[in-house]
Design a protein around this motif. Structure first.
Motif, short mmCIF file in Angstrom:
data_model
loop_
_atom_site.label_atom_id
_atom_site.label_comp_id
_atom_site.label_asym_id
_atom_site.label_seq_id
_atom_site.Cartn_x
_atom_site.Cartn_y
_atom_site.Cartn_z
N ALA A 12 47.03 38.82 45.66
CA ALA A 12 46.81 40.23 45.31
C ALA A 12 46.08 40.35 43.98
O ALA A 12 45.19 41.20 43.81
N SER A 13 46.45 39.50 43.02
CA SER A 13 45.80 39.57 41.70
C SER A 13 44.33 39.18 41.79
O SER A 13 43.48 39.76 41.10
N LYS A 14 44.01 38.20 42.62
CA LYS A 14 42.61 37.78 42.76
C LYS A 14 41.78 38.85 43.47
O LYS A 14 40.61 39.05 43.15
N ILE A 15 42.38 39.53 44.43
CA ILE A 15 41.67 40.64 45.10
C ILE A 15 41.42 41.76 44.11
O ILE A 15 40.32 42.32 44.04
N ALA A 16 42.44 42.10 43.33
CA ALA A 16 42.28 43.17 42.34
C ALA A 16 41.25 42.79 41.29
O ALA A 16 40.47 43.64 40.83
N ALA A 17 41.25 41.53 40.90
CA ALA A 17 40.29 41.07 39.89
C ALA A 17 38.86 41.22 40.38
O ALA A 17 37.94 41.46 39.60
N GLY A 18 38.67 41.10 41.69
CA GLY A 18 37.32 41.23 42.22
C GLY A 18 36.71 42.59 42.02
O GLY A 18 35.49 42.73 42.00
N GLU A 19 37.55 43.63 41.88
CA GLU A 19 37.03 44.97 41.63
C GLU A 19 36.58 45.14 40.18
O GLU A 19 35.68 45.91 39.90
N VAL A 20 37.25 44.46 39.26
CA VAL A 20 36.97 44.62 37.84
C VAL A 20 35.98 43.57 37.36
O VAL A 20 35.04 43.88 36.62
N VAL A 21 36.17 42.32 37.77
CA VAL A 21 35.34 41.20 37.30
C VAL A 21 34.41 40.78 38.44
O VAL A 21 34.83 40.08 39.37
N GLN A 22 33.18 41.19 38.37
CA GLN A 22 32.22 40.87 39.41
C GLN A 22 31.26 39.76 39.01
O GLN A 22 30.71 39.07 39.84
N ARG A 23 31.06 39.59 37.70
CA ARG A 23 30.14 38.58 37.18
C ARG A 23 30.46 38.41 35.69
O ARG A 23 31.27 39.18 35.13
N PRO A 24 29.85 37.46 34.99
CA PRO A 24 30.13 37.29 33.55
C PRO A 24 29.93 38.56 32.74
O PRO A 24 30.67 38.83 31.78
#
Length: 601
Positions: A12-24
């Motif tokens: 769940a945390s990795k899915i959520a991170a994908g919305e906020v952190v898309q690239r450097p």
């Protein structure tokens, strides 16, 4: 057995991170916003491998104690808001409490932070969302965050990152935006061993020069307007400096860089007829308004916003930017090339920006000259034997002082002489040199604005024909006439439709020359069908086409009285600098350039 399962905290945390952190760049953006919200006055950004392997953000903000530092890595942990009312009045850049949590879930992160009240700094190390170390270390007041090996535990995401130049370009653009929006904060961006940006100026104008090159702002128009509960200010690129690609349009809402198609459209519409289709001007627009009038909680990236009253915001932006462009001196200047003696376009700034070229002055507005401009006259002009001016006796120019004053002395009443050059251009002396006017473009602008005003004035603008004209149209053209006939009638045409294919024309606008009544309507229909410029309303398209067809043409002889009348009417226009198609109407040749060429200075 149930098919639906609750995802583990790790997934769940990795899915959520994908919305906020898309690239450097996402990491850099979130950490800079945290630094700004912490009251930093200096922010250093250092990246290696375009941020893929190493990112370090250092600030001199308030810092955190150990308890806050530990909580900062929890999901939805924030010091910015507490209640729903706070969410409706967000005054900080960050507020969702997701940044550090999301970054830590997909990287190896180190945090050093210290408040002014503490003797030692807190050191935290988190690996893939798991806390690995908590200790004390030396560090000045403020915070340093180091992010290593982004997406190391999500290989699929890592494979989707672009090449280093592309990723670094995104980082540079983001740091540049904050440097422009916050001139009170010093920014430094380092890539490897090279410092690529150092922003120290305490003004927005100075920051623009630091980001885009020395004297860049010489090519900009500054503006500022105050409305009820709204303030709009910023800088607009002059029409002669455009790019063929987007990317240098900046919209800041309460200093937050945001994206808004509606507001961007409002700014672009201010350039209507000033630039070619497909060209994109520079602008940096700052909007200040109460936080409760806008919703910034649309997407985790916090780039998209929704306005409570988008229509009024749109109108304010368009009015402010249009007014600024109209009031500025947009008449291009010509310089004389030292080697050939030929006239070339001269940029308003000496700094060279990649991809930006002066709008060409040739007959094809879709092509651009190089950075040195496009030559105007023929290679063999020195050998020309034709008379330079049309054969006539020169007469004194007698424009009213009011008309001259409205243009900042551009056409001062100095008793200057006007000529018609090759039945195409009007040349007039002005206080600073020569003014060259394209007679067709000038008359086109005059007719265009006059015709637009007819839609609101509803006056008597029609001259009746002695013998009505019947025009047979194909079904497609007849449909266009039926669609536009109310507007055509307001423009001054008097039209009636019969039998599904015949139009009877028994009146035309008062400013239409006799002899073209039977062809101008069909020409307007044809051009209207071909005009796909979405920036224009149907009425504006009709007026643009009519103005082009009704205006005097290159090759038409004009009397002195006609030239004087045309000049007077031109400088009563709202936008006298360009024709409705975007071509320049006026060009100035400074006296200084002539003095240089003749060796006087």
């Amino acid at each position: 057995m149930a098919k639906i399962k609750v995802l583990s905290e790790e997934i769940a945390s990795k899915i959520a991170a994908g919305e906020v952190v898309q690239r450097p760049e996402s990491v850099v953006k979130e950490l800079i916003e945290n630094s700004i919200d912490a009251g930093a006055r200096s922010i250093d950004v250092e990246v290696k491998d375009a941020g893929k392997s190493f990112i370090r953000i250092t600030d001199d903000g308030a810092g955190m104690n150990e308890e806050d530092a530990l909580l900062a890595f929890e999901r939805h942990a924030t010091s910015k808001i507490e209640t729903y009312q706070d969410l409706e009045n967000v005054a900080t850049l960050g507020f969702r409490g997701e940044a550090l949590y999301s970054i830590a879930a997909v990287s190896q992160i180190e945090l050093k932070t210290k408040t002014a009240a503490e003797d030692a700094a807190v050191y935290l190390r988190v690996d893939g969302g798991r806390q690995e170390e908590v200790s004390r270390t030396a560090h000045g007041t403020g915070t340093t965050v180091i992010v290593k090996n982004l997406f190391y535990n999500t290989p699929a995401r890592r494979n989707f990152m672009k090449a280093n130049p592309t990723e670094f370009r995104h980082i540079y653009q983001t740091v540049s935006r904050y440097a422009i929006a916050f001139p009170e904060i010093e920014f430094r961006l380092q890539s490897g061993d090279e410092v690529v940006l150092r922003a120290k100026s305490d003004t927005v104008r100075g920051r623009l020069d630091e980001v885009f090159g020395e004297r860049f702002t010489d090519s900009l128009v500054a503006f500022e307007e105050d409305y009820d509960h709204l303030k709009v200010s910023g800088f607009l690129g002059k029409p002669e400096y455009t790019k063929r690609t987007r990317g240098e349009q900046f919209l800041f809402l309460n200093k937050r860089y945001v994206l808004s198609k509606a507001i961007n459209h409002a700014a672009f519409s201010a350039y209507e007829n000033l630039i070619d289709k497909g060209d994109f001007p520079f602008f940096a627009i700052f909007i200040e308004m109460p936080p409760n009038e806008v919703d910034v909680n649309v997407h985790p990236s916090k780039l998209e916003v929704k306005f409570r009253d988008e229509r009024s915001i749109y109108g304010a932006i368009r009015s402010a930017t249009r007014s600024a462009l109209v009031k500025s001196d947009l008449v291009p200047e010509m310089a004389i090339a030292p080697d050939s003696g030929r006239f070339v376009s001269r940029p308003t700034t000496e700094s060279s920006r990649g991809g930006i070229v002066p709008v060409s002055f040739n007959s094809n507005p879709g092509q651009h000259g190089g950075s040195s401009g496009r030559y105007i006259n023929d290679e063999r002009i020195a050998d020309a034997v034709d008379p330079l001016f049309s054969l006539r006796f020169p007469q004194n120019r007698s424009t009213s002082a009011e008309s001259a004053g409205s243009e900042g002395g551009l056409l001062e009443d100095t008793g200057s002489i006007i000529y018609q050059l090759h039945n195409k251009y009007i040349i007039s002396q002005i206080s600073t040199g020569l003014l060259v006017i394209d007679q067709h473009a000038a008359h086109e602008r005059v007719i265009y604005e006059r015709t637009l005003k007819r839609f609101s004035e509803h006056g008597q603008n029609t001259q009746q024909l002695l013998f009505p004209i019947s025009i047979n149209l194909d079904p497609a053209d007849f449909t266009v006439v039926e669609e536009t006939i109310p507007d055509l009638n307001l423009m001054g045409f008097s039209l009636k439709t019969f039998s599904g294919s015949t139009v009877v024309l028994d009146g035309v606008p008062v400013d239409l020359k006799p002899g073209r009544e039977s062809t101008i309507l069909t020409e307007i229909i044809e051009d209207y069908k071909r005009d796909n410029d979405l920036r224009l309303t149907p009425r504006e398209k009709l007026c643009k086409t009519y103005a082009c067809k009704a205006a005097v043409k290159a090759g038409d002889y004009l009397t002195i009285e006609e030239m004087e009348s045309l000049i007077d009417q031109l400088f009563e226009a709202e936008v006298p600098y360009v024709c409705p198609h975007g071509r320049p109407v006026l060009v100035k040749i400074p006296l200084l350039e002539l003095d240089k060429k003749f060796g006087r200075i």
